[in-house]
Design a protein around this motif. Sequence first.
Motif, PDB file in Angstrom:
ATOM      1  N   ASP A  44       0.836  -1.203   0.000  1.00 31.58           N
ATOM      2  CA  ASP A  44       0.000   0.000   0.000  1.00 31.58           C
ATOM      3  C   ASP A  44       0.875   1.260   0.000  1.00 31.58           C
ATOM      4  O   ASP A  44       0.618   2.205  -0.752  1.00 31.58           O
ATOM      5  CB  ASP A  44      -0.908  -0.016   1.234  1.00 31.58           C
ATOM      6  CG  ASP A  44      -1.908   1.116   1.236  1.00 31.58           C
ATOM      7  OD1 ASP A  44      -2.603   1.295   0.224  1.00 31.58           O
ATOM      8  OD2 ASP A  44      -1.984   1.846   2.243  1.00 31.58           O
ATOM      9  N   ALA A  45       1.926   1.264   0.840  1.00 32.67           N
ATOM     10  CA  ALA A  45       2.816   2.424   0.916  1.00 32.67           C
ATOM     11  C   ALA A  45       3.516   2.671  -0.424  1.00 32.67           C
ATOM     12  O   ALA A  45       3.627   3.812  -0.887  1.00 32.67           O
ATOM     13  CB  ALA A  45       3.848   2.222   2.021  1.00 32.67           C
ATOM     14  N   SER A  47       2.480   1.806  -3.325  1.00 35.36           N
ATOM     15  CA  SER A  47       1.491   2.186  -4.343  1.00 35.36           C
ATOM     16  C   SER A  47       1.080   3.642  -4.215  1.00 35.36           C
ATOM     17  O   SER A  47       0.696   4.281  -5.201  1.00 35.36           O
ATOM     18  CB  SER A  47       0.247   1.296  -4.238  1.00 35.36           C
ATOM     19  OG  SER A  47       0.563  -0.056  -4.459  1.00 35.36           O
ATOM     20  N   ARG A  48       1.146   4.177  -2.986  1.00 35.73           N
ATOM     21  CA  ARG A  48       0.624   5.523  -2.733  1.00 35.73           C
ATOM     22  C   ARG A  48       1.684   6.620  -2.803  1.00 35.73           C
ATOM     23  O   ARG A  48       1.389   7.753  -3.184  1.00 35.73           O
ATOM     24  CB  ARG A  48      -0.047   5.571  -1.351  1.00 35.73           C
ATOM     25  CG  ARG A  48      -1.314   4.752  -1.240  1.00 35.73           C
ATOM     26  CD  ARG A  48      -1.836   4.743   0.184  1.00 35.73           C
ATOM     27  NE  ARG A  48      -3.027   3.930   0.347  1.00 35.73           N
ATOM     28  CZ  ARG A  48      -4.267   4.382   0.208  1.00 35.73           C
ATOM     29  NH1 ARG A  48      -4.472   5.644  -0.085  1.00 35.73           N
ATOM     30  NH2 ARG A  48      -5.301   3.566   0.370  1.00 35.73           N
ATOM     31  N   GLU A  49       2.937   6.302  -2.403  1.00 37.55           N
ATOM     32  CA  GLU A  49       3.972   7.335  -2.312  1.00 37.55           C
ATOM     33  C   GLU A  49       5.272   6.895  -2.970  1.00 37.55           C
ATOM     34  O   GLU A  49       5.565   5.696  -3.050  1.00 37.55           O
ATOM     35  CB  GLU A  49       4.264   7.661  -0.836  1.00 37.55           C
ATOM     36  CG  GLU A  49       3.088   8.200  -0.055  1.00 37.55           C
ATOM     37  CD  GLU A  49       3.466   8.509   1.379  1.00 37.55           C
ATOM     38  OE1 GLU A  49       4.249   9.452   1.601  1.00 37.55           O
ATOM     39  OE2 GLU A  49       3.004   7.782   2.279  1.00 37.55           O
ATOM     40  N   GLN A  81       7.107  -1.268  -9.116  1.00 36.14           N
ATOM     41  CA  GLN A  81       6.373  -0.014  -8.948  1.00 36.14           C
ATOM     42  C   GLN A  81       7.278   1.211  -9.035  1.00 36.14           C
ATOM     43  O   GLN A  81       6.894   2.241  -9.584  1.00 36.14           O
ATOM     44  CB  GLN A  81       5.650  -0.021  -7.585  1.00 36.14           C
ATOM     45  CG  GLN A  81       4.549  -1.051  -7.464  1.00 36.14           C
ATOM     46  CD  GLN A  81       3.337  -0.701  -8.302  1.00 36.14           C
ATOM     47  OE1 GLN A  81       2.892   0.438  -8.329  1.00 36.14           O
ATOM     48  NE2 GLN A  81       2.813  -1.682  -9.022  1.00 36.14           N
ATOM     49  N   VAL A 203      -7.244   1.607 -10.631  1.00 37.62           N
ATOM     50  CA  VAL A 203      -6.467   2.809 -10.327  1.00 37.62           C
ATOM     51  C   VAL A 203      -6.581   3.817 -11.466  1.00 37.62           C
ATOM     52  O   VAL A 203      -6.680   5.033 -11.233  1.00 37.62           O
ATOM     53  CB  VAL A 203      -4.989   2.438 -10.064  1.00 37.62           C
ATOM     54  CG1 VAL A 203      -4.104   3.686 -10.054  1.00 37.62           C
ATOM     55  CG2 VAL A 203      -4.860   1.709  -8.732  1.00 37.62           C
ATOM     56  N   GLN A 208      -5.472   6.180  -6.831  1.00 37.41           N
ATOM     57  CA  GLN A 208      -4.889   5.167  -5.957  1.00 37.41           C
ATOM     58  C   GLN A 208      -5.927   4.584  -4.993  1.00 37.41           C
ATOM     59  O   GLN A 208      -6.660   5.319  -4.335  1.00 37.41           O
ATOM     60  CB  GLN A 208      -3.731   5.757  -5.158  1.00 37.41           C
ATOM     61  CG  GLN A 208      -2.465   5.982  -5.975  1.00 37.41           C
ATOM     62  CD  GLN A 208      -1.853   4.678  -6.454  1.00 37.41           C
ATOM     63  OE1 GLN A 208      -2.172   3.607  -5.954  1.00 37.41           O
ATOM     64  NE2 GLN A 208      -0.973   4.760  -7.428  1.00 37.41           N
ATOM     65  N   ILE A 209      -5.979   3.258  -4.963  1.00 37.10           N
ATOM     66  CA  ILE A 209      -6.823   2.536  -4.011  1.00 37.10           C
ATOM     67  C   ILE A 209      -5.975   1.428  -3.402  1.00 37.10           C
ATOM     68  O   ILE A 209      -4.980   0.998  -3.986  1.00 37.10           O
ATOM     69  CB  ILE A 209      -8.081   1.930  -4.682  1.00 37.10           C
ATOM     70  CG1 ILE A 209      -7.659   0.939  -5.780  1.00 37.10           C
ATOM     71  CG2 ILE A 209      -8.991   3.015  -5.238  1.00 37.10           C
ATOM     72  CD1 ILE A 209      -8.808   0.100  -6.316  1.00 37.10           C
ATOM     73  N   PRO A 210      -6.347   0.920  -2.220  1.00 38.46           N
ATOM     74  CA  PRO A 210      -5.542  -0.137  -1.594  1.00 38.46           C
ATOM     75  C   PRO A 210      -5.602  -1.456  -2.381  1.00 38.46           C
ATOM     76  O   PRO A 210      -6.629  -1.781  -2.991  1.00 38.46           O
ATOM     77  CB  PRO A 210      -6.192  -0.305  -0.220  1.00 38.46           C
ATOM     78  CG  PRO A 210      -7.009   0.919  -0.005  1.00 38.46           C
ATOM     79  CD  PRO A 210      -7.440   1.378  -1.351  1.00 38.46           C
TER      80      PRO A 210
END
Length: 492
Positions: A44-45, A47-49, A81, A203, A208-210
Amino acid sequence: MSILDGRKILVVEDDEQEIQNIRHLLGQFSGDFKIVKTVSAAFDALSREAYDLLLSDLHIETRAGFERPDGLKVIAFAREQQPNLVIVANSSDPRSDIWNEALAAGAQHFIRKPVTKADELVIAFNLAKERMTMLSDKKAKRTPAKSLYAPYLEAYPEGIVLDKLDLARAQGLARKHDVPAVLLGETGTGKEEFAKLVHKFRVRQEGQIPFVAVNCATITDGLAESLLFGHKKGSFTGAHETTTGYIAEADGGILFLDEIHALDLKIQQKLLRALNDGTFNRLGETRTYVSRFQLLSATTKDLDDEAEEGHFLLDLRGRISGIDIRLKPLRERKGDIPALTAMFLNRKSVNLSADVFELLCNRLSGFYWRTNIRQLFKVLDAWLIRCDFEDLPLHPDQIPFAKGMTAPKKSEPSGGGVGATMEVAAESMQGTAHKRLEYALNNDVVLEESMDIIERAIIQATLARHSTIGAAAQVLKVSRSALDVRRKKLGL
């Protein structure tokens, strides 16, 4: 100025003592760091940042020395990623091959636990950065591989080899978030990659989604409820802090439950409630929480049979079955091997001549591949590493052989022969030899390479027909030792 100053750092670690050490050591630098404790939280981290540096434990939710390191998944996901991320792996695992596994997954350096000095981290990340630069320079000097692989890359722009129907199903699941799916197939057929593709499509539509991936087979019954639904601090021995759980982390996104058949019946019952109305309770709490997520499940077993035998709740089987998607084993889709090989080599920036690529694909098509695409990629990776370390030319003759590349024995022949094991691979190899012979009669070819393919097919077919290697040598009119030499040369 240190490599750790002014950088954004992600740390993946589950051991509390090690977390305290790392937090203390990184606090000596001006960088911004985040610590997560689970594989799903790491996904998750990432994917988001965007991050500059990653320090990942190799055994996050698995036991060092006893189970396959789940940190390898984090490293591979991070490399995919965020390709420019500098990655250092760490572990207390004493096995020497753990370093090679971390390298193959995408790490640039390895450091032993416990980490007690800040200098250890600085040195490790400096060496990782140097190795990353060196590998980038090597890739830059190679001939671009796009001309040979372009047709395959254009045919499968999403980076996953699927037929049109399965691709349409993935797109449909991304459009209809309330539809669950069960992905059926043998290990290594790409079930998690399919789930990630659905996430990628969502996405694009939503931002962004978990994406929370859980391997149910690695969760012990005692920890399953806590890991999935979370727990309250003090609810059991060792519960030093309150956790949210995978169900809560997946809110608004996708929960991927791999090997869902391995869940205990009690956990299945609690999961059924969460799927029915989105509500659940943390372990040790009466308060009700809500999480809305799309469930994608995967299994290597027939869930209908499992339900009939009482190992899987019939109600849960019905609840998770919006659509069942069967992913074929690699032996049923040999025609996809060139595309899979091209994608793998392109990601590695390895260019081959058209002739060598054809020979390679023909060679790979001759095997059974018990663990499917996963094993194909591991063998290709081992091939590249072997040729690099031993300074060998990239040629199909150097492909390493593993037991799982041949068909499983249906029954053990008398005398411990290999006939049943070789049967399927022999049939495929004969087809390859016929094609090569026909091609050689009408085109200019390298004689030795063509003879090797034909000789390999003859020997493999003979081994499949006879119960012992000695019997095969007798009908081939060669000595047992001579046959062993030829088998070793040809990778049989």
